[in-house]
Design a protein around this motif. Structure first.
Motif, PDB file in Angstrom:
ATOM      1  N   THR A 105       0.857  -1.182   0.000  1.00  0.00           N
ATOM      2  CA  THR A 105       0.000   0.000   0.000  1.00  0.00           C
ATOM      3  C   THR A 105       0.895   1.233   0.000  1.00  0.00           C
ATOM      4  O   THR A 105       1.835   1.317   0.786  1.00  0.00           O
ATOM      5  CB  THR A 105      -0.907   0.032   1.248  1.00  0.00           C
ATOM      6  N   ARG A 137      -9.966  -4.098   9.059  1.00  0.00           N
ATOM      7  CA  ARG A 137      -9.603  -2.980   8.194  1.00  0.00           C
ATOM      8  C   ARG A 137      -8.852  -1.901   8.982  1.00  0.00           C
ATOM      9  O   ARG A 137      -8.878  -1.890  10.204  1.00  0.00           O
ATOM     10  CB  ARG A 137     -10.858  -2.349   7.569  1.00  0.00           C
ATOM     11  N   GLN A 154      -7.647   0.081   4.148  1.00  0.00           N
ATOM     12  CA  GLN A 154      -7.100  -1.219   3.798  1.00  0.00           C
ATOM     13  C   GLN A 154      -8.087  -2.250   4.340  1.00  0.00           C
ATOM     14  O   GLN A 154      -8.379  -2.263   5.538  1.00  0.00           O
ATOM     15  CB  GLN A 154      -5.743  -1.446   4.449  1.00  0.00           C
ATOM     16  N   ILE A 163      -3.304  -7.085   8.414  1.00  0.00           N
ATOM     17  CA  ILE A 163      -3.107  -5.829   7.712  1.00  0.00           C
ATOM     18  C   ILE A 163      -1.985  -5.074   8.410  1.00  0.00           C
ATOM     19  O   ILE A 163      -1.981  -4.947   9.628  1.00  0.00           O
ATOM     20  CB  ILE A 163      -4.382  -4.973   7.739  1.00  0.00           C
ATOM     21  N   ASN A 165      -0.202  -1.443   8.735  1.00  0.00           N
ATOM     22  CA  ASN A 165      -0.431  -0.025   8.483  1.00  0.00           C
ATOM     23  C   ASN A 165       0.662   0.783   9.163  1.00  0.00           C
ATOM     24  O   ASN A 165       0.845   0.712  10.371  1.00  0.00           O
ATOM     25  CB  ASN A 165      -1.810   0.384   9.033  1.00  0.00           C
ATOM     26  N   ILE A 182      -0.929  -5.619   2.821  1.00  0.00           N
ATOM     27  CA  ILE A 182      -2.053  -6.504   3.150  1.00  0.00           C
ATOM     28  C   ILE A 182      -1.732  -7.874   2.567  1.00  0.00           C
ATOM     29  O   ILE A 182      -1.390  -7.991   1.392  1.00  0.00           O
ATOM     30  CB  ILE A 182      -3.393  -6.019   2.578  1.00  0.00           C
ATOM     31  N   SER A 186      -7.299  -8.912  -1.140  1.00  0.00           N
ATOM     32  CA  SER A 186      -7.743  -7.807  -0.290  1.00  0.00           C
ATOM     33  C   SER A 186      -8.204  -6.643  -1.152  1.00  0.00           C
ATOM     34  O   SER A 186      -8.266  -6.740  -2.377  1.00  0.00           O
ATOM     35  CB  SER A 186      -6.602  -7.382   0.634  1.00  0.00           C
ATOM     36  N   VAL A 188      -8.608  -2.019  -1.258  1.00  0.00           N
ATOM     37  CA  VAL A 188      -8.396  -0.687  -0.693  1.00  0.00           C
ATOM     38  C   VAL A 188      -9.473   0.246  -1.241  1.00  0.00           C
ATOM     39  O   VAL A 188      -9.725   0.277  -2.454  1.00  0.00           O
ATOM     40  CB  VAL A 188      -6.991  -0.142  -1.022  1.00  0.00           C
TER      41      VAL A 188
END
Length: 221
Positions: A105, A137, A154, A163, A165, A182, A186, A188
């Motif tokens: 991401t 998420r 996400q 996930i 982040n 992720i 998945s 976004v």
């Protein structure tokens, strides 16, 4: 180049495959079975390497554009009411990632992280309409110089169980910078202002940190 989130898994898989190949040489007498085991081991390792690949993408930050945060296919472009942070209508662009896509991401725009929150949840298939609000998420909001506040989520899919982040509130981030990871299939969701011009279409394949998702609306529009 491979993502840091996959380093342990890659090393562990490599040593297991090497051990399996060595063991097969000593303990499997049937040649076709031995070859099948060895080829199967290398295939698994190649799949793991492919999943955690992290291609380097040079980005010249553009304050007038929102770039794709991930690789994948656009599965939704719609107006939704966002109730977690914005509490108003937003233009939602949803990008689905299959297991063969790059799963890094990246920040869609430069700005300041004003909100970052993880939510545990279900593991519905990522294209399910309720996955945005019911699946595991993270929700992140950036304050950008031109678009004001934009958000992204996400969303874990049916196979994903973790996930990652990196966004922290108050942090200054740059468009294209690594924002997380992720694992497995998945999705976004981008949450954009209604007055921006969407530059992509439904079912279009997009490339993270390269494809323009939205641009500032021209003053004469």
């Amino acid at each position: 180049m491979f993502h840091r989130e996959g380093q342990k898994i890659i090393l562990t898989t490599f040593f297991i495959v090497v051990a399996l190949i060595i063991a097969s040489q000593y303990f499997i007498d049937v040649e076709w079975v031995r070859w099948s085991v060895q080829i199967g081991g290398w295939v698994v390792l190649i799949l793991i390497l492919q999943f955690f690949r992290n291609p380097k993408r040079l980005v010249t930050p553009n304050f007038d554009e929102i770039l794709a945060p991930v690789d994948g296919k656009v599965v939704a472009i719609e107006e939704v009411y966002e109730s977690e942070y914005f509490k108003d209508n937003r233009r939602q662009v949803s990008i689905f990632m299959s297991p063969v896509n790059v799963h890094v991401t990246r920040y869609a725009a430069s700005g300041t992280v004003t909100y970052s929150k993880y939510h545990p949840g279900k593991y519905l298939v990522a294209w399910h309409p309720k996955s945005s609000t019911e699946n595991e998420r993270t929700t992140v909001v950036l304050h950008t110089p031109k678009f004001g506040e934009i958000g992204y989520r996400q969303i874990a899919g049916a196979m994903a169980r973790r996930i990652v982040n990196y966004a922290e509130e108050g942090e200054q981030v740059t468009q294209g910078q690594d924002a997380g990871f992720i694992k497995f299939g998945s999705r976004v969701d981008l949450l954009l202002p209604l007055d921006c011009d969407i530059a992509i279409r439904l079912n279009q394949k997009v490339v993270g940190a390269k494809t323009c998702i939205a641009a500032l609306r021209k003053k004469n529009d």
